[in-house]
Design a protein around this motif. Structure first.
Motif, PDB file in Angstrom:
ATOM      1  N   ARG A  87       0.874  -1.182   0.000  1.00  0.00           N
ATOM      2  CA  ARG A  87       0.000   0.000   0.000  1.00  0.00           C
ATOM      3  C   ARG A  87       0.909   1.229   0.000  1.00  0.00           C
ATOM      4  NH1 ARG A  87       2.467   2.060   4.529  1.00  0.00           N
ATOM      5  NH2 ARG A  87       2.258   0.698   6.346  1.00  0.00           N
ATOM      6  N   PRO A  88       0.350   2.433  -0.143  1.00  0.00           N
ATOM      7  CA  PRO A  88       1.212   3.619  -0.189  1.00  0.00           C
ATOM      8  C   PRO A  88       2.143   3.731   1.021  1.00  0.00           C
ATOM      9  CG  PRO A  88      -0.958   4.181  -0.983  1.00  0.00           C
ATOM     10  CD  PRO A  88      -1.056   2.779  -0.463  1.00  0.00           C
ATOM     11  N   LEU A  89       3.378   4.038   0.726  1.00  0.00           N
ATOM     12  CA  LEU A  89       4.427   4.170   1.738  1.00  0.00           C
ATOM     13  C   LEU A  89       4.127   5.280   2.730  1.00  0.00           C
ATOM     14  CD1 LEU A  89       7.404   3.360   2.534  1.00  0.00           C
ATOM     15  CD2 LEU A  89       8.153   5.085   0.879  1.00  0.00           C
ATOM     16  N   ASN A  90       3.449   6.338   2.275  1.00  0.00           N
ATOM     17  CA  ASN A  90       3.210   7.502   3.127  1.00  0.00           C
ATOM     18  C   ASN A  90       1.884   7.453   3.868  1.00  0.00           C
ATOM     19  OD1 ASN A  90       2.233   7.872   0.421  1.00  0.00           O
ATOM     20  ND2 ASN A  90       1.952  10.047   0.789  1.00  0.00           N
ATOM     21  N   PHE A  91       1.278   6.250   3.993  1.00  0.00           N
ATOM     22  CA  PHE A  91       0.199   6.075   4.959  1.00  0.00           C
ATOM     23  C   PHE A  91       0.779   6.324   6.363  1.00  0.00           C
ATOM     24  CE2 PHE A  91      -3.133   3.075   2.833  1.00  0.00           C
ATOM     25  CZ  PHE A  91      -3.522   4.124   2.014  1.00  0.00           C
ATOM     26  N   PHE A 121      -5.668  16.997  -4.251  1.00  0.00           N
ATOM     27  CA  PHE A 121      -6.991  16.461  -4.587  1.00  0.00           C
ATOM     28  C   PHE A 121      -7.177  15.036  -4.088  1.00  0.00           C
ATOM     29  CE2 PHE A 121      -5.433  19.022  -8.308  1.00  0.00           C
ATOM     30  CZ  PHE A 121      -6.046  20.205  -7.935  1.00  0.00           C
ATOM     31  N   MET A 122      -6.419  14.650  -3.071  1.00  0.00           N
ATOM     32  CA  MET A 122      -6.508  13.315  -2.490  1.00  0.00           C
ATOM     33  C   MET A 122      -6.729  13.450  -0.985  1.00  0.00           C
ATOM     34  SD  MET A 122      -5.848  11.202  -5.124  1.00  0.00           S
ATOM     35  CE  MET A 122      -5.188   9.640  -4.530  1.00  0.00           C
ATOM     36  N   ASP A 123      -6.886  12.320  -0.303  1.00  0.00           N
ATOM     37  CA  ASP A 123      -7.012  12.343   1.153  1.00  0.00           C
ATOM     38  C   ASP A 123      -5.727  12.872   1.793  1.00  0.00           C
ATOM     39  OD1 ASP A 123      -9.545  11.260   0.998  1.00  0.00           O
ATOM     40  OD2 ASP A 123      -8.828   9.200   1.196  1.00  0.00           O
ATOM     41  N   PRO A 124      -5.824  13.506   2.981  1.00  0.00           N
ATOM     42  CA  PRO A 124      -4.605  13.967   3.673  1.00  0.00           C
ATOM     43  C   PRO A 124      -3.669  12.796   3.955  1.00  0.00           C
ATOM     44  CG  PRO A 124      -6.573  14.900   4.698  1.00  0.00           C
ATOM     45  CD  PRO A 124      -7.050  13.851   3.733  1.00  0.00           C
ATOM     46  N   MET A 125      -2.395  12.998   3.640  1.00  0.00           N
ATOM     47  CA  MET A 125      -1.402  11.940   3.784  1.00  0.00           C
ATOM     48  C   MET A 125      -0.101  12.534   4.308  1.00  0.00           C
ATOM     49  SD  MET A 125      -2.840   9.157   2.608  1.00  0.00           S
ATOM     50  CE  MET A 125      -1.454   8.088   2.304  1.00  0.00           C
ATOM     51  N   ASP A 126       0.786  11.669   4.788  1.00  0.00           N
ATOM     52  CA  ASP A 126       2.145  12.107   5.093  1.00  0.00           C
ATOM     53  C   ASP A 126       2.843  12.482   3.785  1.00  0.00           C
ATOM     54  OD1 ASP A 126       1.598  11.538   7.723  1.00  0.00           O
ATOM     55  OD2 ASP A 126       2.674   9.633   7.755  1.00  0.00           O
ATOM     56  N   CYS A 127       3.949  13.174   3.877  1.00  0.00           N
ATOM     57  CA  CYS A 127       4.637  13.686   2.697  1.00  0.00           C
ATOM     58  C   CYS A 127       5.235  12.538   1.871  1.00  0.00           C
ATOM     59  CB  CYS A 127       5.732  14.661   3.103  1.00  0.00           C
ATOM     60  SG  CYS A 127       6.682  15.292   1.704  1.00  0.00           S
ATOM     61  N   PRO A 128       4.868  12.396   0.581  1.00  0.00           N
ATOM     62  CA  PRO A 128       5.447  11.319  -0.226  1.00  0.00           C
ATOM     63  C   PRO A 128       6.929  11.523  -0.506  1.00  0.00           C
ATOM     64  CG  PRO A 128       4.086  12.761  -1.591  1.00  0.00           C
ATOM     65  CD  PRO A 128       3.864  13.177  -0.169  1.00  0.00           C
ATOM     66  N   PHE A 129       7.378  12.777  -0.591  1.00  0.00           N
ATOM     67  CA  PHE A 129       8.788  13.060  -0.837  1.00  0.00           C
ATOM     68  C   PHE A 129       9.640  12.562   0.328  1.00  0.00           C
ATOM     69  CE2 PHE A 129       6.477  15.951  -3.518  1.00  0.00           C
ATOM     70  CZ  PHE A 129       7.263  16.167  -4.636  1.00  0.00           C
ATOM     71  N   ARG A 130       9.241  12.919   1.536  1.00  0.00           N
ATOM     72  CA  ARG A 130      10.017  12.495   2.712  1.00  0.00           C
ATOM     73  C   ARG A 130       9.943  10.985   2.903  1.00  0.00           C
ATOM     74  NH1 ARG A 130       7.708  17.367   4.874  1.00  0.00           N
ATOM     75  NH2 ARG A 130       9.299  18.977   5.088  1.00  0.00           N
ATOM     76  N   ALA A 131       8.804  10.404   2.568  1.00  0.00           N
ATOM     77  CA  ALA A 131       8.665   8.957   2.722  1.00  0.00           C
ATOM     78  C   ALA A 131       9.672   8.221   1.846  1.00  0.00           C
ATOM     79  CB  ALA A 131       7.238   8.528   2.373  1.00  0.00           C
TER      80      ALA A 131
END
Length: 270
Positions: A87-91, A121-131
């Protein structure tokens, strides 16, 4: 090395098309690693464990998810056991499953698959760059891994492109999913990272991004909740991308894959 990525599998027609086509693609193109996005495989919403098993049996080495990761609750215990579904790393920390999978080829080469999810335009998430920065502090392209492939699951092409430029030269490819529409911007960036803003869906394109037309149109016209969206069941187009990888892990080429259905075909040479 050749990596194959197939975009969002939508419903029964998308599943059946991928399951019947993937073995041939692996054989004809000489694929080393095949990855499939399966987050819409179960009636358009989520992934059921038996469907994941069928995709693995057809030749998928890893399956990525996205914003519909938990729509089928049965996937929660499954993902804890089956590490090749990510699943997405930044969950947020503590979310079941993982955002990366490390695949070792028969010759010992390692391929890292990661997924992140966008925030525009998506649900609030942790930063994908930092992840991803955290992952790349431990995994180095051409040193620890022969290839690093990132699935960016998001709406905005600007966010996807910015992400790819940020990690240009540090990963083999950044390929977009989620919008279900294949883009024509496949190319290799200056630092050697392959990019395509969206590889498209594996589903019936006589639809609204895989869903029945009347129900989707009604939602736009009336702006009211309507009938539940259902995937269409016509002939699917299998959409994805082939990445040719150099010995240092950088991309040599990104080539679209489109087979069957309504879209113009695109089949890379071996």
């Amino acid at each position: 090395m050749k990596l194959l990525y197939l975009g969002d599998v939508v419903g029964r027609s998308g599943r059946e098309a991928v399951i019947s086509t993937l073995p041939r693609l692996r054989h004809e193109l000489g694929i080393d690693v095949a990855v499939v996005n399966g987050e819409n495989a179960s009636h358009g919403f989520g992934l059921a464990p038996d469907m994941a098993d069928a995709l693995f049996a057809a030749g998928a080495d890893a399956i990525t998810l996205g914003n519909h990761a938990w729509d089928r609750k049965e996937i929660i215990p499954y993902i804890a056991q089956q590490k090749r579904v990510i699943r997405p790393l930044n969950f947020p920390p503590g979310t079941p499953g993982d955002g990366i999978v490390d695949i070792t080829l028969p010759d010992g080469r390692r391929v890292l698959i990661a997924q992140v999810m966008g925030r525009l335009f998506m649900d609030p998430m942790d930063c994908p760059f930092r992840a991803l920065e955290g992952v790349l502090s431990r995994a180095r392209l051409g040193v620890t891994h022969a290839a690093i492939l990132v699935d960016f699951h998001g709406e905005a092409t600007s966010e996807k492109m910015a992400f790819a430029h940020r990690f240009d030269g540090a990963v083999t490819a950044v390929l977009g999913t989620h919008t279900h529409i294949p883009t024509a911007d496949h190319h290799v960036m200056a630092g050697g990272t392959g990019f395509m803003a969206d590889v498209g869906m594996c589903g019936d394109y006589d639809s609204v991004i895989g869903m029945t037309k009347d129900a989707a149109i009604g939602r736009f016209i009336r702006k009211m909740p309507g009938e539940r969206l259902h995937p269409t069941e016509g002939e699917a187009t299998v959409c994805g991308a082939l990445i040719r990888v150099a010995s240092d892990g950088r991309a040599l080429a990104v080539e679209p894959v489109r087979l069957g259905g309504r879209l113009a075909p695109a089949m890379p040479s071996r």
